[in-house]
Design a protein around this motif. Structure first.
Motif, PDB file in Angstrom:
ATOM      1  N   THR A   1       8.568  15.044  -1.371  1.00 31.72           N
ATOM      2  CA  THR A   1       8.403  14.892   0.076  1.00 31.72           C
ATOM      3  C   THR A   1       7.340  13.853   0.424  1.00 31.72           C
ATOM      4  N   ASP A   2       6.469  13.513  -0.546  1.00 24.86           N
ATOM      5  CA  ASP A   2       5.352  12.607  -0.284  1.00 24.86           C
ATOM      6  C   ASP A   2       5.518  11.238  -0.943  1.00 24.86           C
ATOM      7  N   THR A   3       6.690  10.941  -1.458  1.00 27.72           N
ATOM      8  CA  THR A   3       6.868   9.727  -2.249  1.00 27.72           C
ATOM      9  C   THR A   3       6.497   8.461  -1.481  1.00 27.72           C
ATOM     10  N   GLU A   4       7.088   8.248  -0.316  1.00 25.43           N
ATOM     11  CA  GLU A   4       6.812   7.012   0.433  1.00 25.43           C
ATOM     12  C   GLU A   4       5.354   6.930   0.868  1.00 25.43           C
ATOM     13  N   THR A   5       4.807   8.047   1.344  1.00 25.88           N
ATOM     14  CA  THR A   5       3.415   8.044   1.804  1.00 25.88           C
ATOM     15  C   THR A   5       2.458   7.692   0.672  1.00 25.88           C
ATOM     16  N   ALA A   6       2.640   8.323  -0.490  1.00 21.56           N
ATOM     17  CA  ALA A   6       1.752   8.065  -1.626  1.00 21.56           C
ATOM     18  C   ALA A   6       1.917   6.641  -2.150  1.00 21.56           C
ATOM     19  N   ALA A   7       3.138   6.131  -2.151  1.00 23.15           N
ATOM     20  CA  ALA A   7       3.367   4.753  -2.609  1.00 23.15           C
ATOM     21  C   ALA A   7       2.649   3.756  -1.702  1.00 23.15           C
ATOM     22  N   ARG A   8       2.705   3.999  -0.398  1.00 26.09           N
ATOM     23  CA  ARG A   8       1.999   3.111   0.530  1.00 26.09           C
ATOM     24  C   ARG A   8       0.489   3.184   0.303  1.00 26.09           C
ATOM     25  N   GLN A   9      -0.030   4.376  -0.006  1.00 28.57           N
ATOM     26  CA  GLN A   9      -1.469   4.533  -0.201  1.00 28.57           C
ATOM     27  C   GLN A   9      -1.971   3.762  -1.418  1.00 28.57           C
ATOM     28  N   ILE A  10      -1.207   3.785  -2.506  1.00 27.55           N
ATOM     29  CA  ILE A  10      -1.696   3.151  -3.736  1.00 27.55           C
ATOM     30  C   ILE A  10      -1.353   1.668  -3.831  1.00 27.55           C
ATOM     31  N   ARG A  11      -0.425   1.199  -3.005  1.00 29.36           N
ATOM     32  CA  ARG A  11       0.046  -0.190  -3.110  1.00 29.36           C
ATOM     33  C   ARG A  11      -1.083  -1.211  -3.098  1.00 29.36           C
ATOM     34  N   PRO A  12      -2.099  -1.100  -2.239  1.00 27.97           N
ATOM     35  CA  PRO A  12      -3.144  -2.140  -2.233  1.00 27.97           C
ATOM     36  C   PRO A  12      -3.982  -2.180  -3.512  1.00 27.97           C
ATOM     37  N   TYR A  13      -3.947  -1.125  -4.311  1.00 24.59           N
ATOM     38  CA  TYR A  13      -4.843  -1.015  -5.460  1.00 24.59           C
ATOM     39  C   TYR A  13      -4.137  -1.175  -6.803  1.00 24.59           C
ATOM     40  N   LEU A  14      -2.826  -1.270  -6.798  1.00 19.56           N
ATOM     41  CA  LEU A  14      -2.083  -1.382  -8.048  1.00 19.56           C
ATOM     42  C   LEU A  14      -2.292  -2.747  -8.683  1.00 19.56           C
TER      43      LEU A  14
END
Length: 323
Positions: free
Chosen positions: A98-111
């Protein structure tokens, strides 16, 4: 399966090794903590990203890993900040579906560029959903997880059985598989991960909702009258939808579904654990996914739909709307 009895207590040291990986676990629940512990004890640099109480316990004492044969504390890093994924070679993406898109957006700047994100989640489309958010430059590979674990408290994970992974091919998959296998995690690279994800989806559809609604483990469920024929009805609907989606499933899938309670009879489903804690379940990405795909093909999946509705009702606050 009865709860394991710990036979030893120790603190696992982290050896140095030049070929080791830097690994971040995004969503440090039972699955992420188990695999994180296995990798950390093998010497890999592991950072767990999770809730405050859990992170604090790991920072103070290491992660407590309790299995049928040992009870150890594994030192590793832990953080509540998603920025802790920065510098990781591999990200174990273990958030709820249920949190896939939200978590992906959160980590994107730091990957880091080229960091491999492995989706260790229930459901069959998390890699596609995460990849759509992350875009090019951030490879995403789905992984199929076969493990029975549960959180026994902050900083404390219990392992009840199995622990293998099947991952999709990528530029780093072979290297990752070798490193994971050396850490005691049997890992296979497969060209048919989609089929393996679907095979696990069928198993989850067969047991997760029933375990959640009864709050009982798999072994008890299949001993009750009428349950095994009901499981066959669930399987039949799933197989029909898989065929419509042109998914290649193993020939022995039905036997594998019915054989699961023999390997983990004492296991409560993740859906049951979520329901017991008052958390939102992943039912929309399990039985609900089958229902949606059935409708897309003009088909019906009444048994899966019934389980979907019942779990939605059970997870809804009294008097609240059912979503």
């Amino acid at each position: 399966m009865n709860n394991p009895t710990a036979t030893s207590t120790a603190t696992a040291a982290i050896p140095a090794h030049p070929a080791l990986l830097s690994i971040a676990v995004m969503g440090a629940g039972a699955v992420g903590c188990y695999f994180g512990a296995m990798l950390a004890r093998a010497g890999h640099r592991v950072t767990l990203i999770g809730r405050q109480a859990h992170v604090q316990a790991v920072q103070q004492h290491g992660l407590r890993l309790q299995t049928a044969t040992e009870d150890i504390h594994v030192p590793m890093e832990a953080s509540t900040e998603v920025s802790a994924v920065q510098g990781a070679d591999v990200v174990l993406f273990c958030v709820k579906s249920t949190d896939t898109e939200t978590a992906a957006r959160q980590i994107r700047p730091y990957l880091s560029e080229g960091a491999l994100l492995l989706t260790l989640q229930n459901g069959v489309d998390n890699d596609e959903r995460a990849s759509a958010v992350l875009g090019d430059g951030h490879p995403v590979a789905p992984a199929v997880v076969y493990v029975a674990t549960a959180m026994a408290g902050p900083g404390h994970v219990r392992h009840y059985g199995r622990g293998e992974l099947v991952i999709a091919p990528s530029a780093r998959s072979e290297q990752v598989a070798q490193q994971f296998a050396a850490a005691g995690i049997p890992t296979q690279v497969s060209d048919n991960v989609r089929g393996a994800l679907w095979a696990k989806l069928v198993i989850n559809c067969a047991y997760n909702a029933l375990s959640a609604l009864t709050q009982m483990p798999y072994g008890w469920l299949v001993e009750q009258g009428g349950v095994n024929p009901l499981i066959d009805d669930i399987i039949d609907e799933c197989l029909a939808v898989a065929r419509a989606d042109a998914i290649a499933l193993p020939d022995n899938l039905r036997a594998a579904v019915h054989g699961l309670p023999q390997t983990m009879p004492g296991q409560l489903s993740s859906t049951a654990q979520d329901l017991a804690r008052g958390k939102l379940t992943e039912i929309d990405h399990l039985n609900g996914y089958v229902v949606r795909r059935a409708r897309a093909h003009g088909m019906a999946a009444p048994v899966n739909n019934t389980l979907l509705v019942l779990v939605r009702l059970a997870q809804t606050p009294r008097g609240g709307p059912v979503h």
